[in-house]
Write an enzyme that holds these catalytic residues in place. Structure first.
Site, PDB file in Angstrom:
ATOM      1  N   ASP A 167      17.574  37.999 -13.835  1.00 49.10           N
ATOM      2  CA  ASP A 167      16.231  37.867 -14.232  1.00 49.10           C
ATOM      3  C   ASP A 167      15.823  39.263 -13.584  1.00 49.10           C
ATOM      4  O   ASP A 167      15.704  39.521 -12.304  1.00 49.10           O
ATOM      5  CB  ASP A 167      15.455  36.857 -13.607  1.00 49.10           C
ATOM      6  CG  ASP A 167      14.151  36.920 -14.188  1.00 49.10           C
ATOM      7  OD1 ASP A 167      13.910  36.197 -15.313  1.00 49.10           O
ATOM      8  OD2 ASP A 167      13.449  37.417 -13.698  1.00 49.10           O
ATOM      9  N   CYS A 211       0.845  -0.977  -0.029  1.00 50.23           N
ATOM     10  CA  CYS A 211      -0.042  -0.146  -0.152  1.00 50.23           C
ATOM     11  C   CYS A 211       0.830   1.289   0.002  1.00 50.23           C
ATOM     12  O   CYS A 211       2.005   1.138   0.446  1.00 50.23           O
ATOM     13  CB  CYS A 211      -0.790   0.064   1.378  1.00 50.23           C
ATOM     14  SG  CYS A 211      -2.071  -1.462   1.444  1.00 50.23           S
TER      15      CYS A 211
END
Length: 485
Positions: free
Chosen positions: A441, A32
């Site tokens: 940037d 699981c």
């Protein structure tokens, strides 16, 4: 983590660890995800496995309730730049299915035996078993969502024979392919394509991601339809065996995004899914990112205001490289216009237009010798674009998911016209590096100024600086428009 802490995660059904490890129960023979809602098994009955393939190799079958094969991938493979991390990214992209273990090893620069040993040591399974687990998941999707004959599904999912397909499905799901399909010979379909649920971990800032993609959508290969909160992002894909149309919905289905793929060849299913996962950054660990940023006085409030903000990747790395050059020193809107002109002039038409989607993005080969006069760019920029495409076409620069990030950045910087911003932007998005900062940037500089921080503060944001960049781009209107130097 040790096994005791893993068991505590299982007891608390902690979804943060879905895809990080798998829980196997000796008494039931089932494995699981940690957040499985079933009754928690006793500690003495539980073992833990680092991959679904390892649990399958140990003789466990997938839980029908929590579907552990459908969890997000581990964020570890995005962070790690070593051979194992690179191998996992390439296996997810379908390299083993297309080129075998030899092809995978060649790309990594190791022998097949070395790759087998490293993966088995860390993941409890070799490349063949890992790819096989992925093929089983693709087969389940096709069985439950299409009306294709089972024989066609076997080969579409990447199996070499129907017998191998049948054996694998029985081992992984403890059911025959017909039983996985639910006993129906023709599953219901509301319309064409393969419907999907693209799982993610933790909160997901869908509005910001769809805003980001919508502002950059290039006419002919992308479109955004609908109203905010219920938008649909659509784009064309150029895939190894054909072309495709992908749709992803903005609505978060409590742990997954709804999607649909229309493919000319279903063998491209796995590759197309992984490209969407990278584009939408669905394997990220927002909990780890939030924990890192929470204590920072500058970035902490931004992260708290936008939980689950992602760092989008690329659906097609060579496309992003071209778009990065088009975007040098101009606005996002300007780059988008140039991209549309490029697609109209050099893109390959789709077999049939689909809405506003008419082409797939031009290949690097097609652009390497193209005049590019339609773009109206300076001659130096056109030369840069052709040089970059030639390097991508001949392999001088590799932007594959498993590429060596440092080597690729160095190869990019060696090309005329490619500077630190372009190389860093490609490392962040095309190569999926979660720890890239872009100090040059303009949007980042505006964002830093807006929160009273400096580029030096970014050292404290490792190893998640790519996510910090996206938070900074959200700070001011100038940052959001994406002006760049």
């Amino acid at each position: 983590m040790d096994d005791d802490s893993r068991y505590e995660a299982v007891r608390s059904r902690d979804e943060r660890f879905d895809g990080v490890f798998y829980t196997a129960v000796r008494t039931t023979g089932i494995y699981c995800r940690p957040s499985c809602p079933a009754v928690t098994p006793k500690r003495a009955h539980v073992t833990f496995h680092p991959s679904a393939a390892a649990a399958q190799a140990a003789g466990y079958r997938a839980c029908r309730r929590c579907r552990p094969d459908a969890v997000p991938g581990s964020a570890e493979w995005n962070v790690r730049a070593d051979a194992v991390g690179r191998a996992m990214r390439m296996i997810a992209d379908g390299v083993v299915d297309r080129d075998g273990v030899t092809g995978l090893a060649s790309r990594l620069g190791y022998s097949p035996r070395q790759v087998q040993r490293q993966l088995t040591t860390e993941l409890g399974a070799g490349p063949v078993a890992l790819a096989r687990a992925q093929r089983a998941h693709s087969a389940r999707i096709l069985l439950q969502s299409t009306a294709l004959p089972i024989t066609e599904i076997a080969f579409a999912a990447g199996f070499s024979s129907v017998r191998q397909f049948n054996d694998t499905i029985r081992q992984v799901y403890a059911r025959t392919p017909t039983e996985v399909r639910g006993g129906r010979t023709t599953p219901p379909q509301d319309r064409a394509g393969v419907p999907l649920r693209l799982a993610h971990r933790g909160p997901y800032a869908a509005r910001e991601i769809f805003d980001f993609l919508g502002r950059r959508a290039i006419t002919g290969i992308e479109e955004m339809t609908g109203e905010p909160g219920a938008r649909l992002y659509r784009r064309s894909l150029d895939l190894p065996h054909g072309s495709g149309i992908a749709e992803v919905g903005e609505h978060d289905g409590k742990g997954w995004l709804p999607a649909r793929l229309m493919l000319t060849d279903l063998r491209d299913l796995t590759t197309a899914v992984q490209r969407l996962r990278r584009l939408f950054d669905l394997d990220a660990d927002p909990y780890a990112v939030a924990e890192r940023f929470a204590a920072d006085p500058h970035l902490g409030p931004l992260a708290a205001a936008r939980p689950g903000l992602r760092s989008p990747g690329a659906a097609q790395p060579h496309e992003l490289a071209v778009r990065a050059v088009l975007g040098q020193q101009i606005t996002v809107a300007g780059a988008r216009t140039l991209g549309g002109t490029l697609v109209a002039a050099y893109g390959k038409p789709l077999p049939a237009p689909d809405g506003a989607l008419t082409h797939v993005f031009p290949t690097a080969d097609a652009l390497a010798g193209a005049p590019l006069g339609e773009l109206g760019m300076p001659g130096a920029r056109r030369r840069t674009l052709r040089t970059l495409c030639a390097a991508l076409a001949d392999g001088t620069v590799t932007l594959d998911p498993g590429a060596d990030r440092d080597a690729t950045e160095a190869a990019l910087l060696a090309l005329p016209g490619i500077g630190p911003w372009t190389a860093g932007y490609l490392r962040m998005r095309a190569l999926g590096d979660p720890d890239v900062f872009l100090p040059g940037d303009a949007g980042v500089r505006h964002g830093l100024a807006g929160i009273g921080a400096t580029a030096a503060d970014a050292e404290g944001w490792r190893p998640w600086r790519s996510y910090a960049v996206h938070h900074l781009w959200q700070v001011t209107p100038a940052a959001r428009t994406g002006h760049r130097d």
